[in-house]
Structure formats: structure tokens, C-alpha cells
Scaffold this active site. Structure first.
Site, mmCIF file in Angstrom:
data_model
loop_
_atom_site.group_PDB
_atom_site.id
_atom_site.type_symbol
_atom_site.label_atom_id
_atom_site.label_comp_id
_atom_site.label_asym_id
_atom_site.label_seq_id
_atom_site.Cartn_x
_atom_site.Cartn_y
_atom_site.Cartn_z
ATOM 1 C CE1 TYR A 42 -5.312 -8.837 1.431
ATOM 2 C CE2 TYR A 42 -4.433 -8.121 3.543
ATOM 3 C CZ TYR A 42 -5.415 -8.065 2.579
ATOM 4 O OH TYR A 42 -6.491 -7.253 2.758
ATOM 5 C CE LYS B 19 -3.497 -2.672 -0.166
ATOM 6 N NZ LYS B 19 -3.139 -3.904 0.522
ATOM 7 C CE1 TYR C 146 -9.062 -9.791 3.007
ATOM 8 C CE2 TYR C 146 -10.326 -9.507 5.027
ATOM 9 C CZ TYR C 146 -9.315 -9.095 4.168
ATOM 10 O OH TYR C 146 -8.568 -8.002 4.488
HETATM 11 C C1 LIG Z 1 -3.845 -5.195 0.473
HETATM 12 C C2 LIG Z 1 -2.814 -6.233 0.537
HETATM 13 C C3 LIG Z 1 -2.675 -7.174 -0.492
HETATM 14 C C4 LIG Z 1 -3.589 -7.225 -1.687
HETATM 15 O O1 LIG Z 1 -3.316 -6.194 -2.591
HETATM 16 P P1 LIG Z 1 -4.427 -5.696 -3.591
HETATM 17 O O2 LIG Z 1 -3.787 -4.615 -4.352
HETATM 18 O O3 LIG Z 1 -5.601 -5.220 -2.763
HETATM 19 O O4 LIG Z 1 -4.854 -6.850 -4.425
HETATM 20 C C5 LIG Z 1 -1.648 -8.092 -0.416
HETATM 21 N N1 LIG Z 1 -0.817 -8.117 0.654
HETATM 22 C C6 LIG Z 1 -0.931 -7.254 1.670
HETATM 23 C C7 LIG Z 1 0.007 -7.380 2.823
HETATM 24 C C8 LIG Z 1 -1.927 -6.274 1.654
HETATM 25 O O5 LIG Z 1 -2.025 -5.419 2.674
#
Ligand SMILES: *Cc1c(COP(=O)(O)O)cnc(C)c1O
Length: 348
Positions: A303, A59, A277
Site C-alpha cells: 500500500y 484500519k 496487488y
Molecule cells: C487497507 C490499507 C490501505 C487501503 O485502504 P482502503 O480503505 O482499503 O482503500 C492502505 N494502506 C494500508 C496500510 C492498508 O492496510
């Protein structure tokens, strides 16, 4: 060649978009010798978890483009919505602190849990520490409704004399954050060309899809045809494929390269998504433990561990062949590990 190549040298169209610098880039690429050997592949990792801002993560790159227009508009307040343990929310709070803005974050009840660590530790603790103002939204799957509630709060803040800037993540708004991963793909290409270690596959998480779609568009924009395997962290393969198709088409247009992505470019697996999720499964637990104990690389259950689990699954089924060079994109998320401590230790 490529030693001093900048992402904008490879994708000059990125200069059409305002970017502010928030992270340390380029991020390193390292070899994971032991884990790779155990899996029977040559495994590499791109460390976007090490990009500097408040524990880092993908991010940071996305916010560099989301907040550019906000800086131009002379904003002094940023608003964003996300899951309770959202890394995006935490990094928005961090970017706001760095810019001298106020952050207003709205947390959605996306993962039902009474676990006090989940509700108070990890990213939530950090949001407070970074000085963000927090509100809660009761519904986790109503993207449009969550955006509406945020707009309402922005109006109120405007009435109080602030200059709010809302980061809209819903499908109705342009995916500025994806530009950060177009840039990351170009950065990665320059690195692997300079070192002579071009991967046969890239494995990347696929959530909102901006990381996956951005990397795909960036790679194809510079003529890099490596297969990019997106691992589902939130939606199933079918709906995620539609999402990546839409987001990559928008991103390709944003760099004036319409029709860049064809359906065959979109590779998605949801085989490690169940039960859904932010919920543990045995493959996710295995990925967290293996990667920590063999490489001292920390993965979060939402993630990055799910993505590593997807990579391991693809190797076991032969979709990724033995001996292949595989580049895993580590997208951060480390603070969530603390929030999930009970969920991880208690899972069997
Ligand atoms: C948000 C996030 C993702 C996913 O990324 P997107 O761009 O929303 O698909 C992957 N890994 C981490 C650690 C995240 O915070």
C-alpha cells in the site's frame, strides 16, 4: 482559530454514527525535508501509521465506526475476511482483544506465494499472537463468496451460543469504515489551518476505497477543495474510479450531504500498479528504499510504498508541479514489511 477544533465541530453529521475510540488521534503531521528536496517539492506526511493500536494504520480509524454498532448490539465475537497479509484482519484481531471479544478471521489466497515468510510472518504471526481464530478461503477475487463463507461461520458460532458481529467489506454493504476518513479529513484540515501549512495536493492510497472516498467526502463536506490523488493498489484506474464514485456517494449520504462529490473530484492514477496487488515492481522498491534511507519512514510494498511510488511518478511527469506542497497520508501496514522481506530483498 482551529487549535482546539474537533472533527465533529467541522462535520457535526458524524455524530449520527456510533464510534468507539481505538486509536490515538489526532495523528502528527511532519515535514519530510530531504525526500522533499530531492523530489523538488515540499513534502509533508500524516502519520496514521502511529495511531497506537498494535502497529496502527488506517484500519484503526475504520474499525472505530465498524465496531460501534457491534458494541451497541452487545456482540462478543467479530468476523472479518481479508488477504493473507491483511492489516485490516490484524487490527480487527487487536480491537477484539482490547474489547474482550473473540475474533474469527478468514484469510483469502489473494497473492499466490509459497514464501514461508509471506505465509507465516508479519500480520499472520500477529493474528496468532492476538488470539484470533484463523480459517482460509481459497479464492482471492470472489468478494461476495468470501462474505458468504463468513456469514456461514457466523451462523455456526451463533448456534454455539456466541453473539457474532460480521464486518462486511463487499460493495453490497454500507461503508461504515469510510466515516473514519471523513473524520480524518476534518482532523487534517484543523491541523493544517492551525499551522498555516495548507497542502496543494493530498496523495492517498486507493484500495477498497474507503480511505480515499472518506477523505474526499470529508474534505468537500467542510468546503476544502484540495485535489486528492488516489493511487491504485489493487484495481485499475477505470474500475477504481467507479468504485470511488459509488463509495463517496454512499458516504456523502451517510452524513446527509447527497450529491457532494462531482466526477472532477475523483483523481486516480494506476501507473504504479503493475504487475498487480501485493506484487513488487521497481518503483515500489525505489520508494521503500528512498523513504527509509532519507527519512527513516518505513513503507510497506502493498500500500504505502506503492502510493509513494505514485506520488514520485506524478512529480516526475509534472502532474504535481515543482515546488508544490504535498501531503502524503501514511496509512500504516508496517508488519507486512517482515512478510515481504524475501520479496523486497530478492527483487531486482
Ligand atoms: C487497507 C490499507 C490501505 C487501503 O485502504 P482502503 O480503505 O482499503 O482503500 C492502505 N494502506 C494500508 C496500510 C492498508 O492496510
Amino acid at each position: 482559530m482551529y487549535m482546539d477544533t474537533k472533527p465533529e465541530d467541522l462535520v457535526p453529521e458524524l455524530k449520527q454514527h456510533r464510534r468507539i475510540v481505538l486509536g490515538h488521534e489526532p495523528t502528527p503531521i511532519e515535514k519530510l525535508t530531504r525526500l522533499g528536496q530531492n523530489l523538488g517539492i515540499e513534502l509533508w506526511i500524516k502519520r496514521d501509521d502511529c495511531n497506537g493500536l498494535a502497529f496502527g494504520g488506517n484500519k484503526v480509524r475504520q474499525l472505530e465506526y465498524y465496531l460501534g454498532p457491534g458494541v451497541d448490539a452487545n456482540a462478543d465475537t467479530v468476523l472479518i475476511t481479508g488477504a493473507l497479509q491483511s492489516n485490516f484482519v490484524r487490527l480487527t484481531a487487536a480491537a477484539a482483544a482490547k474489547l474482550g471479544w473473540q475474533a474469527h478471521v478468514q484469510l483469502e489466497e489473494r497473492v499466490p506465494s509459497d514464501d514461508q515468510l509471506y505465509r507465516k510472518s508479519g500480520n499472520i504471526f500477529l493474528n496468532n499472537l492476538l488470539g484470533a481464530e484463523i480459517s482460509y478461503f481459497p479464492e482471492g477475487e470472489d468478494e461476495a463468496g468470501a462474505d458468504k463463507a463468513l456469514d456461514k461461520r457466523a451462523k455456526e458460532l451463533e448456534g454455539e451460543g456466541r453473539r457474532p458481529y460480521v464486518i462486511h467489506l463487499g460493495l453490497g454493504s454500507l461503508p461504515y469504515g469510510g466515516l473514519g476518513y471523513i473524520r480524518a479529513a476534518a482532523e487534517t484540515y484543523a491541523q493544517v489551518m492551525a499551522s498555516g501549512k495548507k497542502p496543494d495536493y493530498v496523495v492517498i492510497p486507493s484500495g477498497s476505497g474507503l480511505t480515499h472516498a472518506g477523505f474526499l467526502v470529508g474534505a468537500r463536506a467542510i468546503g476544502w477543495d484540495v485535489p486528492i490523488i488516489g493511487i491504485c493498489v489493487r484495481r485499475d484506474q477505470k474500475s477504481q474510479t467507479d468504485r470511488i464514485r459509488k463509495r463517496s456517494s454512499e458516504l456523502a449520504q451517510m452524513i446527509s450531504r447527497p450529491n457532494l462529490i462531482i466526477d472532477q473530484d475523483i483523481i486516480i492514477s494506476d501507473k504504479t500498479l503493475a504487475p498487480g496487488y501485493g506484487k513488487m515492481n521497481s518503483q515500489v522498491k525505489e520508494a521503500i528504499e528512498k523513504t527509509a534511507q532519507q527519512e527513516a519512514i518505513l513503507l510497506d510494498p502493498v500500500y504505502t510504498a506503492r502510493t509513494m511510488a505514485g506520488l514520485i511518478d506524478q512529480v516526475r511527469t509534472g502532474e504535481i508541479p515543482r515546488g508544490a506542497k504535498v501531503l502524503f497520508i501514511h496509512t500504516g501496514g508496517n508488519p507486512a514489511l517482515f512478510a515481504y522481506q524475501n520479496a523486497i530483498e530478492g527483487f531486482s
